[in-house]
Write an enzyme that holds these catalytic residues in place. Structure first.
Site, PDB file in Angstrom:
ATOM      1  N   LYS A  86       0.849  -1.206   0.000  1.00 28.43           N
ATOM      2  CA  LYS A  86       0.000   0.000   0.000  1.00 28.43           C
ATOM      3  C   LYS A  86       0.880   1.250   0.000  1.00 28.43           C
ATOM      4  O   LYS A  86       0.612   2.218  -0.724  1.00 28.43           O
ATOM      5  CB  LYS A  86      -0.936  -0.027   1.213  1.00 28.43           C
ATOM      6  CG  LYS A  86      -2.009  -1.107   1.105  1.00 28.43           C
ATOM      7  CD  LYS A  86      -2.757  -1.400   2.406  1.00 28.43           C
ATOM      8  CE  LYS A  86      -3.648  -2.630   2.203  1.00 28.43           C
ATOM      9  NZ  LYS A  86      -4.445  -3.031   3.361  1.00 28.43           N
ATOM     10  N   GLN A 120      -4.447  -1.741   9.679  1.00 33.43           N
ATOM     11  CA  GLN A 120      -4.367  -3.064   9.058  1.00 33.43           C
ATOM     12  C   GLN A 120      -4.936  -4.124  10.001  1.00 33.43           C
ATOM     13  O   GLN A 120      -4.586  -4.178  11.179  1.00 33.43           O
ATOM     14  CB  GLN A 120      -2.906  -3.385   8.683  1.00 33.43           C
ATOM     15  CG  GLN A 120      -2.726  -4.664   7.893  1.00 33.43           C
ATOM     16  CD  GLN A 120      -3.362  -4.636   6.500  1.00 33.43           C
ATOM     17  OE1 GLN A 120      -3.503  -3.579   5.887  1.00 33.43           O
ATOM     18  NE2 GLN A 120      -3.760  -5.785   6.003  1.00 33.43           N
ATOM     19  N   ASP A 158     -10.997   2.686   4.474  1.00 31.16           N
ATOM     20  CA  ASP A 158     -11.260   1.248   4.440  1.00 31.16           C
ATOM     21  C   ASP A 158     -12.766   0.958   4.450  1.00 31.16           C
ATOM     22  O   ASP A 158     -13.191  -0.168   4.184  1.00 31.16           O
ATOM     23  CB  ASP A 158     -10.646   0.594   5.688  1.00 31.16           C
ATOM     24  CG  ASP A 158      -9.563  -0.400   5.349  1.00 31.16           C
ATOM     25  OD1 ASP A 158      -9.541  -0.886   4.207  1.00 31.16           O
ATOM     26  OD2 ASP A 158      -8.751  -0.697   6.244  1.00 31.16           O
TER      27      ASP A 158
HETATM   28  N1  GUN Z   1      -6.793  -7.153   6.160  1.00 25.67           N
HETATM   29  C1  GUN Z   1      -7.172  -7.891   5.073  1.00 25.67           C
HETATM   30  N2  GUN Z   1      -7.807  -7.111   4.178  1.00 25.67           N
HETATM   31  C2  GUN Z   1      -7.823  -5.862   4.707  1.00 25.67           C
HETATM   32  C3  GUN Z   1      -8.343  -4.621   4.249  1.00 25.67           C
HETATM   33  O1  GUN Z   1      -8.945  -4.497   3.173  1.00 25.67           O
HETATM   34  N3  GUN Z   1      -8.158  -3.569   5.084  1.00 25.67           N
HETATM   35  C4  GUN Z   1      -7.524  -3.680   6.280  1.00 25.67           C
HETATM   36  N4  GUN Z   1      -7.403  -2.589   7.032  1.00 25.67           N
HETATM   37  N5  GUN Z   1      -7.044  -4.815   6.735  1.00 25.67           N
HETATM   38  C5  GUN Z   1      -7.198  -5.898   5.950  1.00 25.67           C
END
Ligand code: GUN
Length: 293
Positions: free
Chosen positions: A54, A98, A121
């Site tokens: 990211k 995350q 998110d």
């Molecule tokens: N863990 C797995 N997929 C995601 C996501 O799309 N966002 C976040 N914050 N954590 C994740």
């Protein structure tokens, strides 16, 4: 008949280019650079990889990336204090915590403490609540389901009136995907581990979204001929011919499914690249909300 392959890499590249141009325009016109803060708690290796991807994508598209890391032993208060500081930081437009968080951290409280205008998110309860309700729209939609919807739309798949079956009911993918398809006027069925006759449901589906996390569980013989198949799974399958001893496969058995489906996403190169592209798009939109205030 062999299915049309839905090229997630190509469609993600198109989204990335749109974001790159949007970021450049904002910089030129408003002298402002959108910023994404990533928060990682603990040392989960998969999370470390995802967060790094990211951050790299931010750099590639011209966004500012702000990385914050806390140790596995961080307290609830420490995590919440960090989120509040990022809420107050004018250089931060999006906050991504995350997941998964360590077991002792209350995920719901953390996600609920993110400013909804920075909730790129889309997991804040207000955004999810709006997604669930008729006539209301969230500020942000969770990235993986948003990416799946973009793949369907770019591929010209008829969603309105379609029978859609989602296999899996996770908060991150299955549930929001069901809500999005329902908002787009599909007739939606969610299947899960207690579903009595999975095959019967899947065979009826014009659109199948596989998000269970089980290697190649959905096979061609389960599908309705011509169905569109979106495979969200990323699983490691033993393969001695590969240097690492495994290869990545989805929740769908691609080889048999492509003989029956009308269109299908591959793994890798299907849904995967879309998640980060949609995160970048959400972050640019968050910056637009901020600069237009
Ligand atoms: N863990 C797995 N997929 C995601 C996501 O799309 N966002 C976040 N914050 N954590 C994740």
């Amino acid at each position: 008949m062999s299915a049309k392959i839905i090229d997630g890499k190509l469609i993600a590249a198109k989204v990335q280019e749109e974001v790159r141009l949007g970021v450049a325009k904002m910089k030129a016109e408003k002298d402002y650079v959108p910023g994404l803060a990533t928060v990682r708690v603990g040392q989960n290796p998969a999370s470390a990889t995802y967060v790094r991807m990211k951050q790299k994508m931010c750099e590639k598209l011209g966004l500012r990336s702000i990385g914050r890391e806390l140790p596995e032993t961080a307290t609830q208060e420490e995590v919440m204090t960090l989120v509040k500081a990022l809420n107050a930081d004018p250089e931060v437009n999006g906050i991504l915590v995350q997941l998964p968080l360590p077991n002792h951290i209350d995920e719901e409280a953390v996600l609920g403490s993110i400013d909804i205008e920075k909730d790129v998110d889309g997991f804040h309860p207000v955004n999810i609540g709006r997604l669930a309700m008729k006539g209301r729209d969230p500020l942000f939609v969770p990235c993986t389901p948003a990416g799946c919807m973009r793949l369907l739309k770019e591929s010209g798949v008829q969603i309105s009136g379609a029978e859609a079956v989602i296999v899996g009911r996770s908060n991150i993918v299955g549930l929001p995907m069901a809500m999005l398809l329902q908002k787009a006027n599909a007739t939606v069925t969610i299947c899960h581990s207690r579903t009595r006759d999975l095959v019967e449901h899947v065979r009826n589906a014009d659109i199948v979204v596989a998000a269970i996390g089980r290697t190649e569980m959905i096979t061609g013989d389960m599908l309705k001929p011509g169905a569109t198949v979106i495979d969200v799974g990323i699983n490691q399958k033993d393969d001695d011919t590969r240097p690492r001893g495994y290869r990545l496969v989805g929740d769908v058995d691609f080889d048999s499914a492509k003989e029956v489906a009308g269109a299908i996403t591959p793994v890798p190169g299907g849904v995967g690249p879309m998640t980060i592209a949609m995160l970048m798009e959400n972050t640019l939109r968050a910056a637009e909300i901020a600069v237009n205030k």
